[in-house]
Design a protein around this motif. Structure first.
Motif, PDB file in Angstrom:
ATOM      1  N   LEU A  96     -60.368 -14.643 -22.938  1.00 17.86           N
ATOM      2  CA  LEU A  96     -61.206 -15.216 -23.990  1.00 17.86           C
ATOM      3  C   LEU A  96     -60.629 -14.839 -25.352  1.00 17.86           C
ATOM      4  O   LEU A  96     -59.885 -13.864 -25.467  1.00 17.86           O
ATOM      5  CB  LEU A  96     -62.638 -14.683 -23.889  1.00 17.86           C
ATOM      6  N   PHE A  97     -61.001 -15.602 -26.360  1.00 23.92           N
ATOM      7  CA  PHE A  97     -60.633 -15.251 -27.732  1.00 23.92           C
ATOM      8  C   PHE A  97     -61.865 -15.373 -28.614  1.00 23.92           C
ATOM      9  O   PHE A  97     -62.647 -16.320 -28.496  1.00 23.92           O
ATOM     10  CB  PHE A  97     -59.547 -16.175 -28.278  1.00 23.92           C
ATOM     11  N   ALA A  98     -62.038 -14.386 -29.524  1.00 22.54           N
ATOM     12  CA  ALA A  98     -63.132 -14.424 -30.502  1.00 22.54           C
ATOM     13  C   ALA A  98     -62.618 -13.899 -31.837  1.00 22.54           C
ATOM     14  O   ALA A  98     -61.783 -12.991 -31.879  1.00 22.54           O
ATOM     15  CB  ALA A  98     -64.321 -13.596 -30.029  1.00 22.54           C
ATOM     16  N   PRO A  99     -63.094 -14.451 -32.953  1.00 21.33           N
ATOM     17  CA  PRO A  99     -62.635 -14.028 -34.281  1.00 21.33           C
ATOM     18  C   PRO A  99     -63.270 -12.714 -34.722  1.00 21.33           C
ATOM     19  O   PRO A  99     -64.370 -12.356 -34.292  1.00 21.33           O
ATOM     20  CB  PRO A  99     -63.069 -15.180 -35.182  1.00 21.33           C
ATOM     21  N   ILE A 100     -62.575 -12.017 -35.618  1.00 24.20           N
ATOM     22  CA  ILE A 100     -62.984 -10.676 -36.051  1.00 24.20           C
ATOM     23  C   ILE A 100     -63.906 -10.681 -37.267  1.00 24.20           C
ATOM     24  O   ILE A 100     -64.387  -9.628 -37.680  1.00 24.20           O
ATOM     25  CB  ILE A 100     -61.739  -9.833 -36.413  1.00 24.20           C
ATOM     26  N   HIS A 101     -64.180 -11.827 -37.885  1.00 25.84           N
ATOM     27  CA  HIS A 101     -64.678 -11.838 -39.261  1.00 25.84           C
ATOM     28  C   HIS A 101     -66.187 -11.634 -39.419  1.00 25.84           C
ATOM     29  O   HIS A 101     -66.636 -11.059 -40.402  1.00 25.84           O
ATOM     30  CB  HIS A 101     -64.291 -13.160 -39.926  1.00 25.84           C
ATOM     31  N   TRP A 102     -66.971 -12.126 -38.475  1.00 27.28           N
ATOM     32  CA  TRP A 102     -68.426 -12.126 -38.685  1.00 27.28           C
ATOM     33  C   TRP A 102     -69.006 -10.721 -38.576  1.00 27.28           C
ATOM     34  O   TRP A 102     -68.458  -9.853 -37.900  1.00 27.28           O
ATOM     35  CB  TRP A 102     -69.089 -13.083 -37.704  1.00 27.28           C
ATOM     36  N   ASN A 103     -70.117 -10.528 -39.241  1.00 30.70           N
ATOM     37  CA  ASN A 103     -70.741  -9.199 -39.317  1.00 30.70           C
ATOM     38  C   ASN A 103     -72.240  -9.375 -39.484  1.00 30.70           C
ATOM     39  O   ASN A 103     -72.756 -10.490 -39.417  1.00 30.70           O
ATOM     40  CB  ASN A 103     -70.128  -8.408 -40.477  1.00 30.70           C
ATOM     41  N   ASP A 104     -72.935  -8.283 -39.715  1.00 29.97           N
ATOM     42  CA  ASP A 104     -74.399  -8.334 -39.766  1.00 29.97           C
ATOM     43  C   ASP A 104     -74.931  -9.122 -40.956  1.00 29.97           C
ATOM     44  O   ASP A 104     -76.087  -9.539 -40.955  1.00 29.97           O
ATOM     45  CB  ASP A 104     -74.974  -6.921 -39.805  1.00 29.97           C
ATOM     46  N   ARG A 137     -63.037  -4.852 -14.268  1.00 25.81           N
ATOM     47  CA  ARG A 137     -63.726  -4.878 -12.982  1.00 25.81           C
ATOM     48  C   ARG A 137     -63.866  -6.327 -12.538  1.00 25.81           C
ATOM     49  O   ARG A 137     -63.627  -7.264 -13.301  1.00 25.81           O
ATOM     50  CB  ARG A 137     -65.110  -4.255 -13.121  1.00 25.81           C
ATOM     51  N   ASP A 138     -64.258  -6.507 -11.298  1.00 23.60           N
ATOM     52  CA  ASP A 138     -64.536  -7.856 -10.807  1.00 23.60           C
ATOM     53  C   ASP A 138     -65.605  -8.493 -11.683  1.00 23.60           C
ATOM     54  O   ASP A 138     -66.645  -7.879 -11.970  1.00 23.60           O
ATOM     55  CB  ASP A 138     -65.016  -7.823  -9.357  1.00 23.60           C
ATOM     56  N   GLY A 139     -65.338  -9.697 -12.107  1.00 24.41           N
ATOM     57  CA  GLY A 139     -66.287 -10.406 -12.950  1.00 24.41           C
ATOM     58  C   GLY A 139     -66.051 -10.248 -14.429  1.00 24.41           C
ATOM     59  O   GLY A 139     -66.665 -10.953 -15.240  1.00 24.41           O
ATOM     60  N   ASP A 140     -65.159  -9.321 -14.826  1.00 21.59           N
ATOM     61  CA  ASP A 140     -64.840  -9.149 -16.242  1.00 21.59           C
ATOM     62  C   ASP A 140     -63.881 -10.236 -16.717  1.00 21.59           C
ATOM     63  O   ASP A 140     -63.075 -10.774 -15.947  1.00 21.59           O
ATOM     64  CB  ASP A 140     -64.178  -7.790 -16.489  1.00 21.59           C
ATOM     65  N   GLN A 156     -57.165  -6.482 -25.760  1.00 20.90           N
ATOM     66  CA  GLN A 156     -57.326  -6.409 -24.305  1.00 20.90           C
ATOM     67  C   GLN A 156     -58.614  -5.675 -23.940  1.00 20.90           C
ATOM     68  O   GLN A 156     -58.581  -4.582 -23.407  1.00 20.90           O
ATOM     69  CB  GLN A 156     -56.140  -5.665 -23.682  1.00 20.90           C
ATOM     70  N   SER A 157     -59.747  -6.279 -24.196  1.00 23.92           N
ATOM     71  CA  SER A 157     -61.015  -5.604 -23.927  1.00 23.92           C
ATOM     72  C   SER A 157     -61.750  -6.293 -22.784  1.00 23.92           C
ATOM     73  O   SER A 157     -61.968  -7.510 -22.820  1.00 23.92           O
ATOM     74  CB  SER A 157     -61.904  -5.618 -25.177  1.00 23.92           C
ATOM     75  N   PRO A 158     -62.155  -5.535 -21.745  1.00 25.97           N
ATOM     76  CA  PRO A 158     -62.941  -6.131 -20.667  1.00 25.97           C
ATOM     77  C   PRO A 158     -64.367  -6.413 -21.128  1.00 25.97           C
ATOM     78  O   PRO A 158     -65.023  -5.538 -21.709  1.00 25.97           O
ATOM     79  CB  PRO A 158     -62.907  -5.064 -19.574  1.00 25.97           C
ATOM     80  N   VAL A 159     -64.832  -7.623 -20.896  1.00 22.86           N
ATOM     81  CA  VAL A 159     -66.190  -8.008 -21.286  1.00 22.86           C
ATOM     82  C   VAL A 159     -66.821  -8.838 -20.176  1.00 22.86           C
ATOM     83  O   VAL A 159     -66.129  -9.408 -19.330  1.00 22.86           O
ATOM     84  CB  VAL A 159     -66.207  -8.823 -22.603  1.00 22.86           C
ATOM     85  N   ARG A 160     -68.125  -8.908 -20.194  1.00 20.71           N
ATOM     86  CA  ARG A 160     -68.885  -9.812 -19.341  1.00 20.71           C
ATOM     87  C   ARG A 160     -69.287 -11.031 -20.165  1.00 20.71           C
ATOM     88  O   ARG A 160     -69.594 -10.910 -21.353  1.00 20.71           O
ATOM     89  CB  ARG A 160     -70.133  -9.122 -18.799  1.00 20.71           C
ATOM     90  N   MET A 161     -69.268 -12.205 -19.524  1.00 21.44           N
ATOM     91  CA  MET A 161     -69.621 -13.439 -20.221  1.00 21.44           C
ATOM     92  C   MET A 161     -70.793 -14.117 -19.527  1.00 21.44           C
ATOM     93  O   MET A 161     -70.855 -14.165 -18.297  1.00 21.44           O
ATOM     94  CB  MET A 161     -68.424 -14.388 -20.266  1.00 21.44           C
ATOM     95  N   GLN A 162     -71.685 -14.658 -20.337  1.00 18.48           N
ATOM     96  CA  GLN A 162     -72.832 -15.376 -19.796  1.00 18.48           C
ATOM     97  C   GLN A 162     -73.171 -16.536 -20.722  1.00 18.48           C
ATOM     98  O   GLN A 162     -73.333 -16.356 -21.934  1.00 18.48           O
ATOM     99  CB  GLN A 162     -74.041 -14.444 -19.676  1.00 18.48           C
TER     100      GLN A 162
END
Length: 882
Positions: A661-669, A583-586, A696-702
């Motif tokens: 954007l890119f983010a790593p998969i490794h971190w967890n709770d 969507r717009d803004g994603d 390819q995941s749409p996300v919002r960033m702040q």
């Protein structure tokens, strides 16, 4: 009692699909050092930084040592009875499809074999899938459609022999560093070799590339459709090969020409300059020895199978399959993803590369096993399986050696499913993971240093993994645990194995049973190995038959394939963009690996130096997007989707495309408050392979504006720090935490005392405006913890502070501690660049000022870049910047 002498064992690395040989040195049942096995053809003695640190992660800390039911220690008999009785009751009441296994590319082929045999042959359900579904199932499906079998035609030697290497969706410099460095050496020896990287991001792998084509995310199939059209238009097809060995060419070409009739159209689809597309197409057309090396950027897509076939189409159309330096080459992500495929670890496969849709194959496996309840249809693939668990269709699941509560898309749904599942059994070597926290029954399993069996790497090479440490506590091998449950279900005679060699022999016999060359996977020449021969088995590539007893380096060189006609199939590919619309803004989120970490960090986070290069979750952001969002490098940034949130440090970089954007998969709770990135990824899958769309995941960033940020170093582990944001790093002694608060500033002194370990020996420093606070606590005179927080200033570097934990400090040293900075002359390396030798940026810059102006001279001065080579792209960047 005298210490036992040192011993060494040759085994195989438990990390990526390269399958490196490792020499492990042991003293007093403790792994004291590792090195590369010079005799192993996969790595010839080299190891990446993760492999080099294996001895730092093999200790007993954090291990699951005893069986548990609902968190209480029980006997093995009680735990196994619980599993078997519940499975039997559910199968009786609801049928065999009410139970399931979820396996892992971390377990051995022998473990996989017995689990698959029990579920598909004796329970009667095909609900046995694996986390390998998440990394290579689209490559499998593409190969099966094209070749009639799940066969990788290439071998690692092809990296040395190719004249053109195209890396597609692969950051090999970080994900497969040993192969990347092998390619770098080949290019150094033959500078005319051309290396092309197709990737929306500019990654460390691009350091080696003659050209980096930063195509539009998800547009790979358009590019290869365009290449097929170009080959036809420019008389670059191998017409004789197509006529003799292929089928479906006309339909494939027609579809490619309709969609991508010319260079301009192809370039527009891919967001590339026409000149760059033409350069690539011309080089592929005229270069006989062309190798296309592809990985997760292709596979982890809602159209990953089609992308794989678009690549294979171009190789078939030019006759470049299974020839020296010329093949499509899928590289797997896990050490035994291929071994799991060999024994039917995927829900849509039978053992020994046989298929459910072939009645002869079904009969063959059932007869060989004497299976009383042979499954007749494919089972549930990974994403579908956990959705079925939430619906209540699957009422019991046994998870072995993996952490789906973190790694699967829409991980909140996975957690909901496990929370309401009637029985969740988890076999693992680690006690505390996001998934073990949701288990009803925990079964302690052996891990890499204790396991004994085989794995298969990306070039079809079977290698021995040899146990060299005694298992701690009551841990047992996965195959033993499965066999014990099988016996309780009444199938003991079919699972009466006494050693993994017995399982391997049966696996090998099945591969040759009624085969006569009709199936690709055949290791029947190994079926009569004695136990001693099995123990001594040298690395070997399948097929291994009477006619190829030394193994087989490449497949399909003779043009014979495993389809019904014996010809390879070209597929008409209707290329399409990702299924997750923005969507717009994603922003479009791409997920992947960080250089020195592995999967969900249950192993690598135990090595402090593997966290030195990157110690917090992060987000790569383009310079344009960062400017528009008023985000700076080092800021905390929030990504949100699916009612979930990920928080990481911004890395503003020219290497990221605007809008992505890119983010790593490794971190967890366990290691971060908001670090599980797959919680943002929708459960969208490829319709053929079932592999999720993880790129390819749409996300919002702040951008976030914390009221304060802090750093805590503590000898004692803090289960859940009392701050809005936190991340955790293991130290040689104790742990370090990055902290931040987004609400009102706390009353510092009361706040730290409310959740940090109590101490009667406490010193504090608070400025008059309460914007800066520092405190340190001591136990028996030794530093227990130190906390530093600020509302408006940069925090001190953590390296020196980390060395003070557990020390007895003088009054002067205590005051210095609260300053957060070492005295003049104390070493400060800066950010670690070379993890192998712990060489920091400041030392590198000092060496450069002293005249070291090349990677080679830096290596001579500091050793950086001389082991695994993963840091070489960063060293080159520092040199170029200077």
């Amino acid at each position: 009692m005298k210490n036992k002498p040192e011993s060494s064992t040759l085994t195989t690395c438990p990390y990526c699909g390269v399958g490196c040989g490792v020499e492990a040195r042991v003293s007093d049942n403790r792994l004291i050092a590792v090195s590369g096995d010079a005799s192993h053809p996969a790595n010839n003695g080299r190891l990446c930084v993760k492999g080099s640190a294996l001895h730092e992660t093999a200790g007993p800390e954090g291990r699951l040592l005893y069986p548990q039911i609902q968190g209480q220690r029980v006997s093995w008999d009680s735990a196994l009875d619980k599993v078997a009785d519940t499975f039997a009751r559910l199968i009786d009441q609801h049928g065999p499809d009410s139970v399931a296994f979820y396996l892992s590319g971390q377990i051995l082929t022998e473990d996989y074999y017995v689990a698959n045999k029990l579920m598909k042959g004796f329970i009667g359900s095909a609900n046995v899938d694996t986390n390998s579904r998440l990394c290579m199932s689209s490559a499998v499906a593409g190969q099966k459609r094209a070749f009639g079998s799940d066969t990788v035609p290439a071998c690692y030697d092809d990296l040395d022999e190719a004249d053109l290497v195209i890396l597609v969706g692969s950051n090999a410099a970080w994900a497969h560093p040993i192969l990347y460095q092998r390619l770098a050496r080949a290019k150094q020896a033959r500078p005319d070799m051309q290396v092309v990287v197709l990737d929306p991001r500019r990654t460390a792998t691009c350091d080696l590339a003659d050209r980096h084509l930063a195509l539009k995310p998800g547009s790979d199939a358009f590019l290869f459709n365009g290449l097929l059209s170009y080959l036809a238009q420019n008389d670059a097809l191998d017409d004789d090969y197509i006529a003799q060995h292929c089928e479906g060419f006309d339909a494939a070409l027609t579809q490619a020409q309709q969609q991508c009739p010319d260079l301009m159209t192809t370039a527009a689809y891919c967001g590339l300059e026409p000149a760059d597309v033409q350069w690539l197409f011309e080089h592929f057309a005229r270069t006989e020895r062309s190798l296309t090396f592809y990985s997760q950027g292709i596979n982890q897509s809602s159209s990953g199978t089609d992308k794989a076939n678009a690549i294979i189409n171009c190789h078939l159309a030019t006759g470049r399959v299974g020839k020296p330096g010329a093949s499509p080459f899928s590289i797997t992500g896990q050490p035994n993803a291929m071994g799991g495929r060999e024994v039917g670890g995927l829900a849509n496969q039978l053992a020994a590369h046989m298929e459910f849709d072939n009645p002869t194959h079904l009969e063959t496996v059932a007869d060989f096993w004497q299976a009383p309840k042979m499954a007749q249809a494919p089972g549930l693939k990974a994403v579908d399986l956990f959705q079925a668990i939430e619906r209540g269709d699957v009422k019991a699941v046994w998870i072995i050696g993996t952490n789906p509560a973190v790694s699967l898309p829409d991980s909140a749904q996975v957690r909901r499913a496990l929370q309401q599942c009637e029985l969740v059994v988890v076999s693992d070597c680690v006690e505390q993971t996001d998934t073990t926290a949701l288990a009803d029954v925990l079964l302690p399993a052996t891990t890499w240093a204790e396991k004994n069996g085989t794995v298969t790497n990306s070039e079809r090479r079977i290698s021995r993994q040899r146990g060299f440490l005694q298992a701690p506590g009551e841990a047992r091998h996965d195959w033993q645990i499965v066999c014990d449950v099988a016996a309780r279900l009444g199938f003991g005679d079919a699972f009466a194995y006494r050693h993994p060699a017995d399982i391997f022999q049966e696996h090998a016999r099945l591969s040759g049973y009624r085969n006569q060359g009709s199936r690709d996977f055949d290791i029947s020449a190994l079926a009569d190995l004695t136990r001693n021969q099995y123990d001594a088995l040298a690395p070997i590539q399948w097929p291994v038959t009477d006619t190829s007893p030394e193994g087989t380096a490449r497949m399909f060189a003779d043009g014979h394939f495993f389809t019904a006609s014996g010809r390879a199939r070209l597929l008409p590919i209707d290329a399409r963009m990702p299924a997750n619309p923005c969507r717009d803004g994603d922003f479009v989120l791409n997920t992947g690996r960080s250089r020195d970490q592995w999967h969900t960090m249950t192993r690598t986070a135990r090595s402090p130096r593997l966290l030195d290069h990157c110690d917090e979750p992060y987000i790569e952001i383009s310079e344009r997007d960062a400017q528009q969002q008023r985000i700076h490098s080092g800021d905390l940034v929030s990504l949100s989707a699916l009612n979930a949130e990920y928080i990481g440090r911004a890395r503003v970089t020219p290497n990221q495309q605007p809008g992505s954007l890119f983010a790593p998969i490794h971190w967890n709770d366990r290691y971060a408050s908001h670090g599980a990135v797959d919680a943002l990824v929708a459960a969208v899958t490829d319709p053929v392979s079932g592999q999720p769309e993880l790129k390819q995941s749409p996300v919002r960033m702040q951008g976030l504006r914390p009221r304060w940020q802090g750093m805590l170093l503590s000898l004692d582990a803090i289960e859940t720090p009392a701050s809005d944001y936190w991340s955790r790093v293991t130290l040689e002694q104790g742990e370090r935490y990055a902290l931040a608060g987004f609400n009102d500033r706390p009353d510092w002194s009361d706040w730290v005392k409310s959740w940090l370990p109590a101490s009667t020996d406490l010193i504090e420093l608070l400025d008059s405006h309460a914007n800066h606070y520092r405190a340190a606590a001591f136990r028996d005179g030794r530093l227990l913890w130190v906390f530093i927080a600020s509302c408006d200033a940069e925090l001190p570097p953590p390296a020196w502070l980390s060395t003070q934990l557990g020390r007895s400090l003088t009054t002067k040293e205590r005051m210095q501690l609260l300053s957060g900075r070492a005295s003049e002359g104390a070493p400060d390396q800066g950010a670690i660049i070379c993890s192998c030798f712990q060489v920091g940026e400041k030392r590198i810059r000092q060496a450069m000022k002293a005249g070291a102006n090349s990677v080679e001279s830096l290596g001579k001065a500091l050793s950086c870049g001389t082991n695994c080579g993963s840091c070489i792209p960063e060293l080159k960047a520092l040199i170029e910047h200077a």
